[in-house]
Write a protein that holds these residues in place. Structure first.
Motif, PDB file in Angstrom:
ATOM      1  N   TYR A 193       1.036  -1.185   0.087  1.00 42.82           N
ATOM      2  CA  TYR A 193      -0.077   0.124  -0.080  1.00 42.82           C
ATOM      3  C   TYR A 193       0.897   1.180   0.027  1.00 42.82           C
ATOM      4  N   GLN A 194       0.234   2.390  -0.360  1.00 41.30           N
ATOM      5  CA  GLN A 194       0.933   3.583   0.021  1.00 41.30           C
ATOM      6  C   GLN A 194       0.934   4.014   1.468  1.00 41.30           C
ATOM      7  N   ARG A 195       1.833   4.365   2.110  1.00 45.95           N
ATOM      8  CA  ARG A 195       1.959   4.439   3.443  1.00 45.95           C
ATOM      9  C   ARG A 195       2.432   5.997   3.829  1.00 45.95           C
ATOM     10  N   HIS A 196       2.089   6.419   5.092  1.00 46.74           N
ATOM     11  CA  HIS A 196       2.693   7.675   5.478  1.00 46.74           C
ATOM     12  C   HIS A 196       3.121   7.488   7.036  1.00 46.74           C
ATOM     13  N   GLY A 208      22.563   3.633  16.055  1.00 43.05           N
ATOM     14  CA  GLY A 208      21.601   3.168  15.246  1.00 43.05           C
ATOM     15  C   GLY A 208      21.845   3.446  13.856  1.00 43.05           C
ATOM     16  N   LYS A 209      20.960   2.734  13.019  1.00 40.69           N
ATOM     17  CA  LYS A 209      21.141   2.833  11.497  1.00 40.69           C
ATOM     18  C   LYS A 209      20.310   3.744  10.812  1.00 40.69           C
ATOM     19  N   GLU A 210      19.080   3.823  11.203  1.00 41.87           N
ATOM     20  CA  GLU A 210      18.098   4.434  10.232  1.00 41.87           C
ATOM     21  C   GLU A 210      16.791   5.171  11.061  1.00 41.87           C
ATOM     22  N   ILE A 211      16.454   6.136  10.904  1.00 42.31           N
ATOM     23  CA  ILE A 211      15.313   6.601  11.488  1.00 42.31           C
ATOM     24  C   ILE A 211      13.832   6.205  10.852  1.00 42.31           C
ATOM     25  N   VAL A 212      13.782   6.508   9.673  1.00 38.35           N
ATOM     26  CA  VAL A 212      12.622   5.896   8.691  1.00 38.35           C
ATOM     27  C   VAL A 212      13.150   5.376   7.709  1.00 38.35           C
ATOM     28  N   GLY A 213      12.392   4.408   7.151  1.00 39.75           N
ATOM     29  CA  GLY A 213      12.687   3.731   5.663  1.00 39.75           C
ATOM     30  C   GLY A 213      11.463   3.639   5.070  1.00 39.75           C
ATOM     31  N   ILE A 214      11.164   4.194   3.896  1.00 41.12           N
ATOM     32  CA  ILE A 214       9.748   4.104   3.160  1.00 41.12           C
ATOM     33  C   ILE A 214      10.014   3.567   1.727  1.00 41.12           C
ATOM     34  N   ASN A 215       8.968   3.173   1.233  1.00 40.83           N
ATOM     35  CA  ASN A 215       9.129   2.853  -0.194  1.00 40.83           C
ATOM     36  C   ASN A 215       8.540   3.870  -1.022  1.00 40.83           C
ATOM     37  N   SER A 216       9.390   4.813  -1.402  1.00 47.58           N
ATOM     38  CA  SER A 216       9.196   5.948  -2.125  1.00 47.58           C
ATOM     39  C   SER A 216       8.729   5.527  -3.534  1.00 47.58           C
ATOM     40  N   THR A 217       9.301   4.414  -4.120  1.00 50.28           N
ATOM     41  CA  THR A 217       8.825   3.751  -5.327  1.00 50.28           C
ATOM     42  C   THR A 217       8.601   2.306  -5.312  1.00 50.28           C
ATOM     43  N   PRO A 218       7.575   1.720  -5.855  1.00 45.42           N
ATOM     44  CA  PRO A 218       6.598   2.535  -6.534  1.00 45.42           C
ATOM     45  C   PRO A 218       5.195   2.786  -5.808  1.00 45.42           C
ATOM     46  N   TYR A 219       5.291   2.862  -4.666  1.00 49.72           N
ATOM     47  CA  TYR A 219       3.944   3.175  -3.904  1.00 49.72           C
ATOM     48  C   TYR A 219       3.818   4.464  -3.282  1.00 49.72           C
TER      49      TYR A 219
END
Length: 274
Positions: A193-196, A208-219
């Motif tokens: 899904y598209q998520r926010h 720590g490694k990463e604060i946020v990771g998102i699927n910019s593509t294709p969603y």
């Protein structure tokens, strides 16, 4: 011995008496500077709470409505007591759509923490040693919102929060330390899904490694970050916002990092290093 009292001496004595009389007034709250305004939101938690009691949990506890645990530490045992990072573990708590849980400490073993089946609120929840994940959003309604307000998490080998369903994930007034990723939009889910995600007023303590990771593509996922304070990361190794290509099978590939005004939305002034 002759003591000469002059007009100057009397003036100085009178001034001293006047100052002594005024001192309590000057120190009173009414005389204090009132030009500063108070903050409109809570500060991220600074101290980890002590549990008032410990409860062993052998099977997932379903939560409907509002549940205040009054700082009970929940510890997994039996099927919930693996204490490792294996996938598909059951959660300690499972929140129904519309549920709220507050003032609870998830101890170790923590299994898969907390699952949310729709819109839910986690208020002042603390994870002492994150298991598979601290909390996962699993609902399927497009307009659902999962909110984490207050609390903290530490010792997360991988993810703290994962969002599998659609909608919005809000993390605010939170403390995270010794972690892999604070938030991850599911990189490989059978249904995508598209998520926010909205991250505000969060204190991040290395490593720590990463604060946020998102699927910019294709969603077309989006992440909005503000008032993030990172401590202990002088080399700035913790990525603020990483972008991935989300998939339904295989492995997601990283496609970018950093603010772009479209998917990773924040300004340099939103991130403070200490």
């Amino acid at each position: 011995m002759n003591i000469r009292i002059t007009r100057t001496t009397l003036s100085l004595a009178a001034a001293a008496a006047t100052a002594a009389a005024l001192l309590p007034v000057l120190q009173s709250p009414a005389a204090a500077d009132t030009s500063a305004t108070s903050a409109t939101s809570a500060a991220p938690a600074a101290d980890w709470p002590r549990p008032k009691r410990v409860q062993s949990v052998t099977a997932t506890i379903p939560i409907k409505g509002v549940k205040d645990y009054d700082f009970t530490r929940l510890v997994g045992s039996g099927a919930l007591g693996k204490g490792d990072q294996s996938e598909n573990q059951p959660p300690i708590l499972e929140l129904a759509d519309g549920a709220t849980v507050s003032n609870v400490i998830i101890g170790a073993p923590a299994a898969d923490g907390i699952h949310c089946k729709g819109t839910c609120t986690l208020k002042n929840v603390w994870w002492e040693d994150v298991g598979e994940d601290a909390a996962t959003q699993k609902g399927t309604k497009a307009g659902q919102t999962m909110t984490v307000d207050g609390g903290g998490a530490r010792e997360a080998a991988d993810k703290v929060f994962q969002q599998n369903g659609p909608g919005t994930f809000v993390i605010r007034n939170f403390l995270v330390e010794d972690f892999g990723k604070l938030y991850r939009s599911c990189g490989v889910c059978k249904t995508q899904y598209q998520r926010h995600v909205v991250v505000d007023n969060v204190r991040v303590k290395a490593p720590g490694k990463e604060i946020v990771g998102i699927n910019s593509t294709p969603y077309g996922d989006t992440a909005k970050l503000s008032r993030i304070t990172i401590t202990g990361d002088a080399a700035r190794r913790i990525a603020v916002c990483n972008k991935y290509r989300g998939v339904t099978v295989g492995e997601p590939a990283k496609v970018g990092t950093g603010a772009d005004g479209r998917n990773c939305i924040y300004k340099s002034t939103d991130i403070t290093y200490k």
